[in-house]
Structures are given as structure tokens and as C-alpha cells.
Design a protein around this motif. Structure first.
Motif, PDB file in Angstrom:
ATOM      1  N   TRP A  26       0.741  -1.234   0.002  1.00 21.84           N
ATOM      2  CA  TRP A  26      -0.073  -0.046   0.014  1.00 21.84           C
ATOM      3  C   TRP A  26       0.757   1.128   0.007  1.00 21.84           C
ATOM      4  O   TRP A  26       0.424   2.311  -0.731  1.00 21.84           O
ATOM      5  CB  TRP A  26      -1.044  -0.152   1.335  1.00 21.84           C
ATOM      6  CG  TRP A  26      -1.988   1.239   1.272  1.00 21.84           C
ATOM      7  CD1 TRP A  26      -3.057   1.286   0.578  1.00 21.84           C
ATOM      8  CD2 TRP A  26      -1.751   2.256   1.942  1.00 21.84           C
ATOM      9  NE1 TRP A  26      -3.520   2.479   1.058  1.00 21.84           N
ATOM     10  CE2 TRP A  26      -2.922   3.001   1.774  1.00 21.84           C
ATOM     11  CE3 TRP A  26      -0.720   3.078   2.732  1.00 21.84           C
ATOM     12  CZ2 TRP A  26      -3.127   4.289   2.204  1.00 21.84           C
ATOM     13  CZ3 TRP A  26      -0.773   4.419   3.042  1.00 21.84           C
ATOM     14  CH2 TRP A  26      -2.059   4.824   2.711  1.00 21.84           C
ATOM     15  N   LEU A  30       1.581   4.413  -3.224  1.00 23.91           N
ATOM     16  CA  LEU A  30       1.433   5.872  -3.175  1.00 23.91           C
ATOM     17  C   LEU A  30       2.233   6.889  -3.852  1.00 23.91           C
ATOM     18  O   LEU A  30       2.006   7.894  -4.096  1.00 23.91           O
ATOM     19  CB  LEU A  30       1.587   6.352  -1.777  1.00 23.91           C
ATOM     20  CG  LEU A  30       0.716   5.849  -0.748  1.00 23.91           C
ATOM     21  CD1 LEU A  30       1.115   6.274   0.818  1.00 23.91           C
ATOM     22  CD2 LEU A  30      -0.927   6.149  -0.830  1.00 23.91           C
ATOM     23  N   LYS A  33       1.569  10.054  -5.523  1.00 20.33           N
ATOM     24  CA  LYS A  33      -0.043  10.485  -5.315  1.00 20.33           C
ATOM     25  C   LYS A  33       0.149  11.442  -4.399  1.00 20.33           C
ATOM     26  O   LYS A  33       0.723  11.674  -3.671  1.00 20.33           O
ATOM     27  CB  LYS A  33      -0.887   9.237  -4.860  1.00 20.33           C
ATOM     28  CG  LYS A  33      -1.156   8.057  -5.816  1.00 20.33           C
ATOM     29  CD  LYS A  33      -1.995   7.167  -5.376  1.00 20.33           C
ATOM     30  CE  LYS A  33      -2.303   5.910  -6.691  1.00 20.33           C
ATOM     31  NZ  LYS A  33      -2.800   4.786  -6.025  1.00 20.33           N
ATOM     32  N   LEU A  94      -3.203   0.115   9.075  1.00 22.66           N
ATOM     33  CA  LEU A  94      -3.772   0.581   7.722  1.00 22.66           C
ATOM     34  C   LEU A  94      -5.246   0.257   7.745  1.00 22.66           C
ATOM     35  O   LEU A  94      -5.788  -0.918   7.907  1.00 22.66           O
ATOM     36  CB  LEU A  94      -3.183  -0.169   6.522  1.00 22.66           C
ATOM     37  CG  LEU A  94      -3.780   0.002   5.123  1.00 22.66           C
ATOM     38  CD1 LEU A  94      -3.636   1.439   4.527  1.00 22.66           C
ATOM     39  CD2 LEU A  94      -2.970  -0.946   4.184  1.00 22.66           C
ATOM     40  N   HIS A  96      -8.092   0.122   5.299  1.00 25.39           N
ATOM     41  CA  HIS A  96      -8.476  -0.198   3.926  1.00 25.39           C
ATOM     42  C   HIS A  96      -9.527   0.667   3.483  1.00 25.39           C
ATOM     43  O   HIS A  96      -9.295   1.456   2.231  1.00 25.39           O
ATOM     44  CB  HIS A  96      -8.704  -1.553   3.757  1.00 25.39           C
ATOM     45  CG  HIS A  96      -7.554  -2.507   4.087  1.00 25.39           C
ATOM     46  ND1 HIS A  96      -6.629  -2.766   3.116  1.00 25.39           N
ATOM     47  CD2 HIS A  96      -7.179  -3.244   4.991  1.00 25.39           C
ATOM     48  CE1 HIS A  96      -5.496  -3.457   3.562  1.00 25.39           C
ATOM     49  NE2 HIS A  96      -6.108  -3.660   4.763  1.00 25.39           N
ATOM     50  N   THR A  97     -10.708   0.923   4.137  1.00 27.47           N
ATOM     51  CA  THR A  97     -11.878   1.630   3.362  1.00 27.47           C
ATOM     52  C   THR A  97     -11.711   3.094   3.159  1.00 27.47           C
ATOM     53  O   THR A  97     -11.823   3.451   2.391  1.00 27.47           O
ATOM     54  CB  THR A  97     -13.145   1.253   4.066  1.00 27.47           C
ATOM     55  OG1 THR A  97     -13.022   1.615   5.548  1.00 27.47           O
ATOM     56  CG2 THR A  97     -13.743  -0.203   3.986  1.00 27.47           C
ATOM     57  N   ARG A  98     -10.986   3.558   4.547  1.00 28.49           N
ATOM     58  CA  ARG A  98     -10.710   4.801   4.444  1.00 28.49           C
ATOM     59  C   ARG A  98      -9.412   5.425   3.917  1.00 28.49           C
ATOM     60  O   ARG A  98      -8.843   6.499   3.544  1.00 28.49           O
ATOM     61  CB  ARG A  98     -10.632   5.522   5.887  1.00 28.49           C
ATOM     62  CG  ARG A  98     -12.226   5.356   6.344  1.00 28.49           C
ATOM     63  CD  ARG A  98     -12.115   6.198   7.612  1.00 28.49           C
ATOM     64  NE  ARG A  98     -11.234   5.898   8.567  1.00 28.49           N
ATOM     65  CZ  ARG A  98     -11.189   5.243   9.913  1.00 28.49           C
ATOM     66  NH1 ARG A  98     -12.369   4.527  10.038  1.00 28.49           N
ATOM     67  NH2 ARG A  98     -10.166   5.159  10.551  1.00 28.49           N
ATOM     68  N   GLN A  99      -8.483   4.479   3.237  1.00 29.59           N
ATOM     69  CA  GLN A  99      -7.026   4.649   2.598  1.00 29.59           C
ATOM     70  C   GLN A  99      -6.315   5.476   3.623  1.00 29.59           C
ATOM     71  O   GLN A  99      -5.800   6.458   3.203  1.00 29.59           O
ATOM     72  CB  GLN A  99      -7.314   5.123   1.526  1.00 29.59           C
ATOM     73  CG  GLN A  99      -8.064   4.070   0.418  1.00 29.59           C
ATOM     74  CD  GLN A  99      -6.959   2.752  -0.013  1.00 29.59           C
ATOM     75  OE1 GLN A  99      -5.923   3.289  -0.605  1.00 29.59           O
ATOM     76  NE2 GLN A  99      -7.392   1.840   0.508  1.00 29.59           N
ATOM     77  N   GLU A 100      -6.141   4.994   4.622  1.00 32.84           N
ATOM     78  CA  GLU A 100      -5.303   5.822   5.914  1.00 32.84           C
ATOM     79  C   GLU A 100      -4.442   4.887   6.395  1.00 32.84           C
ATOM     80  O   GLU A 100      -4.782   3.837   7.175  1.00 32.84           O
ATOM     81  CB  GLU A 100      -6.387   6.442   6.888  1.00 32.84           C
ATOM     82  CG  GLU A 100      -7.281   7.415   6.500  1.00 32.84           C
ATOM     83  CD  GLU A 100      -8.369   7.802   7.427  1.00 32.84           C
ATOM     84  OE1 GLU A 100      -9.095   8.915   7.157  1.00 32.84           O
ATOM     85  OE2 GLU A 100      -8.576   7.270   8.628  1.00 32.84           O
ATOM     86  N   ALA A 116      -2.925   9.822   4.424  1.00 33.70           N
ATOM     87  CA  ALA A 116      -4.018   9.455   3.842  1.00 33.70           C
ATOM     88  C   ALA A 116      -3.950   9.956   2.562  1.00 33.70           C
ATOM     89  O   ALA A 116      -3.612  11.149   2.233  1.00 33.70           O
ATOM     90  CB  ALA A 116      -5.385   9.881   4.744  1.00 33.70           C
ATOM     91  N   LEU A 117      -4.995   9.204   1.642  1.00 39.19           N
ATOM     92  CA  LEU A 117      -5.160   9.978   0.392  1.00 39.19           C
ATOM     93  C   LEU A 117      -6.334  11.188   0.523  1.00 39.19           C
ATOM     94  O   LEU A 117      -7.092  10.992   1.570  1.00 39.19           O
ATOM     95  CB  LEU A 117      -5.904   8.953  -0.566  1.00 39.19           C
ATOM     96  CG  LEU A 117      -4.951   8.013  -1.129  1.00 39.19           C
ATOM     97  CD1 LEU A 117      -5.676   6.626  -1.931  1.00 39.19           C
ATOM     98  CD2 LEU A 117      -3.911   8.460  -1.708  1.00 39.19           C
TER      99      LEU A 117
END
Length: 167
Positions: A26, A30, A33, A94, A96-100, A116-117
Motif C-alpha cells: 500500500w 502511493l 500520489k 492501515l 483499507h476503506t478510508r485509505q489511511e 491518507a489519500l
């Protein structure tokens, strides 16, 4: 897939090495990004869900370069920086759903870093007392005062779910 992957230094969880690999992938993904980088002091309770993650003065947003994990150290570069930044960690979480990714550095036991994104911000439209039309699987909400029309196309399953919820 689970909602959260946790790696912790010294853990005897048999999944610990696999969890670090998942987080490593993960982190590497990044590359290039734009990320939000926020640091907060961990409350005395130790519960980071109590923290306010709203933007603050020293928070950063930047495109991350060369993110990688070597051993138990996270490495990255900021744009136009010739130096590589790093932090050795005691724990990584990590979501996953919040990408944090929550980073708990070894050197600063009372600090947590959240990478985070950028969050998705939804635009909200308020319609008061609309005209409601239903045709096939389409809901149409019209607000004559605001000259707004919202069309919602539903699958037959979604329409049935809506009917059930409205009962």
C-alpha cells in the motif's frame, strides 16, 4: 478483505509478517500520489479515535515520492527534496476503506502520524418539499423554487430496498 491491517513490532501474531507486506505494498503504491500528512499527540487514554483530524496549521498535503519500507523503517521524499525522510516504527495500522495509514514512530511514543489519500468531499444539495415522480426505476425530485431537478436511477434491487425501508 478485512477493514484494517495492523503490524506491531514484537507481536507474536502469525499474520504479522504478512500484514507488514500488505502495508508495504500500500505504501509503495502511493508513489506520485497526493497525500495528506497529519501528526497528532496521542491522548492520555491512548484512544486515537478521540483525535481531531480536521486540518490544522502544520498539516501537509504533497505528492509523495519513492515511498518504501525497508526493515521496519518507512522512507519517502517530498517534492523537490534531495533528502530522503524516514521514520522507524513500532506499529502501523492501515484502514483499507478510508485509505489511511496510522504510523506510530519508535522515537516519539506519544505521536501518531496519519497519511491518507485526500478525503472525498460530497456536495450536498438540500431540496425542501419537492415534487416526487416515480417512473420505472427512476426517482425524480423537483424543486420549483430553486429550479432544481435530481434524477436517481435505481436498479430493481435498490428500488425494492427503498420500498422496504419506506414501509
Amino acid at each position: 478483505m478485512q477493514l484494517q491491517t495492523i503490524w506491531q513490532l514484537g507481536s507474536n501474531n502469525p499474520e504479522n509478517p504478512n500484514n507488514l507486506d500488505t502495508i508495504r505494498e500500500w505504501w509503495a503504491a502511493l508513489e506520485g500520489k497526493e497525500v495528506t500528512w497529519r501528526q497528532r499527540l496521542i491522548p492520555d487514554s491512548g484512544d486515537i479515535s478521540e483525535l481531531d483530524w480536521e486540518p490544522q496549521r502544520f498539516d501537509e498535503i504533497f505528492p509523495i515520492a519513492q515511498p518504501e519500507i525497508r526493515g521496519i523503517t518507512l522512507y519517502w521524499r517530498k517534492p523537490n527534496s534531495s533528502t530522503e525522510s524516514n521514520t522507524t516504527v513500532q506499529k502501523l495500522a492501515l484502514h483499507h476503506t478510508r485509505q489511511e495509514l496510522y504510523i506510530f514512530p519508535q522515537s516519539q511514543q506519544k505521536l501518531v502520524i496519519r497519511v491518507a489519500l485526500p478525503e472525498v468531499k460530497y456536495q450536498r444539495i438540500e431540496i425542501n418539499n419537492p415534487e416526487i415522480l416515480v417512473e420505472n426505476n427512476i426517482l425524480l425530485f423537483q424543486d420549483a423554487k430553486q429550479l432544481l431537478e435530481v434524477e436517481i436511477k435505481l436498479t430493481p434491487e435498490q428500488l425494492n430496498q427503498l420500498k422496504e425501508k419506506l414501509k
